[in-house]
Write an enzyme that holds these catalytic residues in place. Structure first.
Site, PDB file in Angstrom:
ATOM      1  N   CYS A  86       2.863  -3.984  -8.719  1.00 32.16           N
ATOM      2  CA  CYS A  86       2.621  -2.881  -7.788  1.00 32.16           C
ATOM      3  C   CYS A  86       3.612  -2.957  -6.617  1.00 32.16           C
ATOM      4  O   CYS A  86       4.797  -2.734  -6.807  1.00 32.16           O
ATOM      5  CB  CYS A  86       1.167  -2.887  -7.328  1.00 32.16           C
ATOM      6  SG  CYS A  86       0.638  -1.343  -6.544  1.00 32.16           S
ATOM      7  N   HIS A 177      -1.885  -3.065 -12.410  1.00 31.41           N
ATOM      8  CA  HIS A 177      -2.424  -4.383 -12.042  1.00 31.41           C
ATOM      9  C   HIS A 177      -2.951  -5.122 -13.275  1.00 31.41           C
ATOM     10  O   HIS A 177      -4.081  -4.868 -13.710  1.00 31.41           O
ATOM     11  CB  HIS A 177      -3.548  -4.228 -11.014  1.00 31.41           C
ATOM     12  CG  HIS A 177      -3.082  -3.815  -9.663  1.00 31.41           C
ATOM     13  ND1 HIS A 177      -2.716  -4.722  -8.693  1.00 31.41           N
ATOM     14  CD2 HIS A 177      -2.885  -2.579  -9.118  1.00 31.41           C
ATOM     15  CE1 HIS A 177      -2.335  -4.074  -7.603  1.00 31.41           C
ATOM     16  NE2 HIS A 177      -2.424  -2.769  -7.844  1.00 31.41           N
ATOM     17  N   GLU A 179      -3.960  -8.123 -13.358  1.00 29.04           N
ATOM     18  CA  GLU A 179      -4.924  -9.155 -12.957  1.00 29.04           C
ATOM     19  C   GLU A 179      -6.363  -8.664 -12.958  1.00 29.04           C
ATOM     20  O   GLU A 179      -7.283  -9.487 -12.977  1.00 29.04           O
ATOM     21  CB  GLU A 179      -4.562  -9.721 -11.575  1.00 29.04           C
ATOM     22  CG  GLU A 179      -4.749  -8.770 -10.413  1.00 29.04           C
ATOM     23  CD  GLU A 179      -3.557  -7.887 -10.123  1.00 29.04           C
ATOM     24  OE1 GLU A 179      -3.418  -7.445  -8.971  1.00 29.04           O
ATOM     25  OE2 GLU A 179      -2.764  -7.630 -11.053  1.00 29.04           O
ATOM     26  N   GLY A 233     -24.767 -29.386  -1.682  1.00 29.83           N
ATOM     27  CA  GLY A 233     -24.216 -28.293  -2.463  1.00 29.83           C
ATOM     28  C   GLY A 233     -23.338 -28.796  -3.593  1.00 29.83           C
ATOM     29  O   GLY A 233     -23.095 -30.000  -3.741  1.00 29.83           O
TER      30      GLY A 233
END
Length: 521
Positions: A86, A177, A179, A233
């Site tokens: 892009c 794009h 991705e 976590g």
């Protein structure tokens, strides 16, 4: 012998696209290491990084303006493949002698691209034959004239030059794009570039990463002792197991109860580690210290830094009680580094300082160990699976290091913490009961220190507001607000207002990231 997971790597230059982190995720999913850096990164860094290829991301700038962003000229002197996506394609064209201008017809959303003229990038890749590809476009500028040596490799009905290539130099540009998941063959196209054109070997695998991390930890720590700040976590728990494998009894974990945890969370964390992991864990009750430090502070960045400093003070106090503690380990991950450091740019503004990145004092007496700082959240979870972390821990939503302090807007007060704990508990409990917890990637309540008029019975009430937040995301770099059922939100809202006397209104946050961040502060 273990493969060098950093030997073959891709450098992604970020021009500000909301999709840039997706490029990195796709490249790593292919099995190749990559890093994100801002487009204005200096030449010395690029040379030292020594990439096998460079990807130029999209971006919001208008490439035809004189002061718009440009790729570092050095990348065109390195004799390595380059892929412009892009905006990255447009600036490549201009910098190499081509021309771009406003598109006759802007393209936003789905489009069909027809590949033409042979190219190693697109040859044989299509959706159902006829050289057609279903892709995602997002542009108002297009390349009108190719640089010398380039040829057309893709076009749409609205955009004549939707792809170009200088095959001899291995330079490629795509206006669409690859991705994003909307481009069906996008991962295939990126794999063609990374594996075939850049000739990167697929050494970035979970097993290789674990082997490398354990080896590096052994070399870094040696015979010294290490203190790990354990939050309970996924990130810090994965670091705990990696350190246990690397240095064994040289590891001591410190769990700091700062008074900003969720309801009964401290006890649950200690119980989980006692039952599932044979690591030494010291619990430090430091609520008074943290509340005093946060007193009267209402600025988000300041609160994060205060939390970071307070944690370090506690860790250093504990280190002095133990023998030969030289290292402090943390569960910093790649998104923390990106958001705090601006992808190594001098120009990029910090989005927010993470307490374990931007919140650390310069006077830190211990050497920092951050073994997973190159990893995205989903990569950390994959490591956790192999290392045998309990399922409930792996599936638990992330909880920020600064705790509830950054889910309370403005000043932190005990009253606000107590109210927020109750609201958050109701929200999470109902997510579990309604089998919705695992359909979202993060969910929590936020306390708003503003008051709103309400009615209880025949009486007027004027009390606080709670916002509910739930998002869907892969890597926590971008996120979509979760479309939870209205009936469910109604249930949670009614419970919160009926069961918590000081709440008169509940709202639901429908902001995606970007432009918002996941946490409110």
């Amino acid at each position: 012998m273990m493969n060098n997971i950093h030997l073959n790597k891709i450098l992604i230059l970020d021009f500000g696209s909301q999709y840039t982190q997706l490029i990195a995720r796709r490249v790593r999913e292919i099995g190749v290491y990559c890093e994100l850096s801002h487009y204005d990164i200096n030449s010395d860094f690029i040379k030292k990084f020594n990439p096998k290829g460079v990807i130029l991301s999209g971006g919001p700038d208008t490439v035809t303006f004189d002061n718009s962003a440009r790729a570092p000229s050095i990348i065109f002197d390195l004799n390595i493949p380059i892929l412009g996506i892009c905006y990255g394609m447009q600036t490549m064209a201009i910098q190499l002698g081509g021309h771009a201008t406003s598109a006759d017809k802007h393209e936003y959303g789905f489009a069909k691209v027809r590949s033409c003229n042979y190219s190693p990038l697109l040859n044989g890749i299509n959706d159902g034959g006829d050289d057609l590809l279903d892709v995602w476009m997002s542009h108002g500028i297009e390349v009108k004239r190719l640089p010398d040596g380039f040829k057309l490799i893709a076009s749409t009905d609205s955009c004549n030059i939707a792809g170009f290539a200088d095959i001899n130099k291995h330079y490629y540009g795509l206006q669409f794009h690859p991705e994003v998941t909307h481009t069906k063959q996008g991962k295939h196209i990126l794999e063609r570039f990374v594996s075939d054109i850049c000739q990167c070997k697929k050494n970035w695998t979970t097993d290789n990463i674990i082997t490398k991390l354990v080896k590096d930890l052994k070399n870094q720590i040696g015979s010294a002792n290490v203190l790990l700040g354990l939050s309970g976590g996924v990130d810090s728990s994965v670091v705990a197991i990696l350190l246990q494998q690397a240095v064994g009894k040289q590891l001591t974990c410190v769990f700091v109860d700062n008074g900003l945890l969720r309801l009964n969370e401290g006890n649950k964390i200690m119980q989980t580690f006692a039952q599932n992991m044979s690591v030494k864990v010291i619990r430090v009750n430091a609520q008074e210290k943290f509340y005093n430090a946060l007193s009267n502070e209402d600025k988000p960045e300041a609160k994060r830094k205060i939390i970071g400093h307070a944690f370090i003070e506690v860790f250093e106090e504990e280190a002095r009680k133990l023998n030969n503690i030289q290292f402090l380990a943390q569960g910093t991950i790649y998104p923390d580094v990106i958001e705090s450091a601006g992808t190594k740019s001098n120009k990029t503004k910090v989005i927010k300082s993470h307490h374990n990145v931007g919140g650390l004092p310069n006077s830190l007496q211990l050497t920092l160990v951050e073994p997973i700082k190159e990893l995205f959240k989903d990569e950390v979870r994959k490591i956790g699976v192999i290392l045998g972390l309990p399922t409930h821990m792996l599936n638990c939503h992330p909880f920020p290091g600064p705790g509830l302090s950054i889910r309370i807007l403005g000043q932190v007060k005990q009253e606000y913490v107590d109210i927020l704990r109750q609201a958050d508990t109701i929200f999470i409990d109902e997510l579990y009961k309604n089998n919705l917890y695992n359909t979202v990637n993060q969910a929590f309540a936020v306390f708003l220190p503003i008051k709103s008029v309400g009615v209880t019975g025949d009486a007027r009430r004027y009390d606080y507001v709670i916002s509910l937040r739930a998002v869907e995301t892969i890597d926590f770099m971008t996120a979509r607000w979760a479309r939870l059922p209205y009936d469910f939100l109604d249930l949670v809202s009614n419970r919160i207002m009926n069961e918590i006397p000081r709440i008169s209104r509940v709202v639901y946050d429908i902001s995606s990231k970007p432009p918002a961040t996941i946490e409110w502060e």
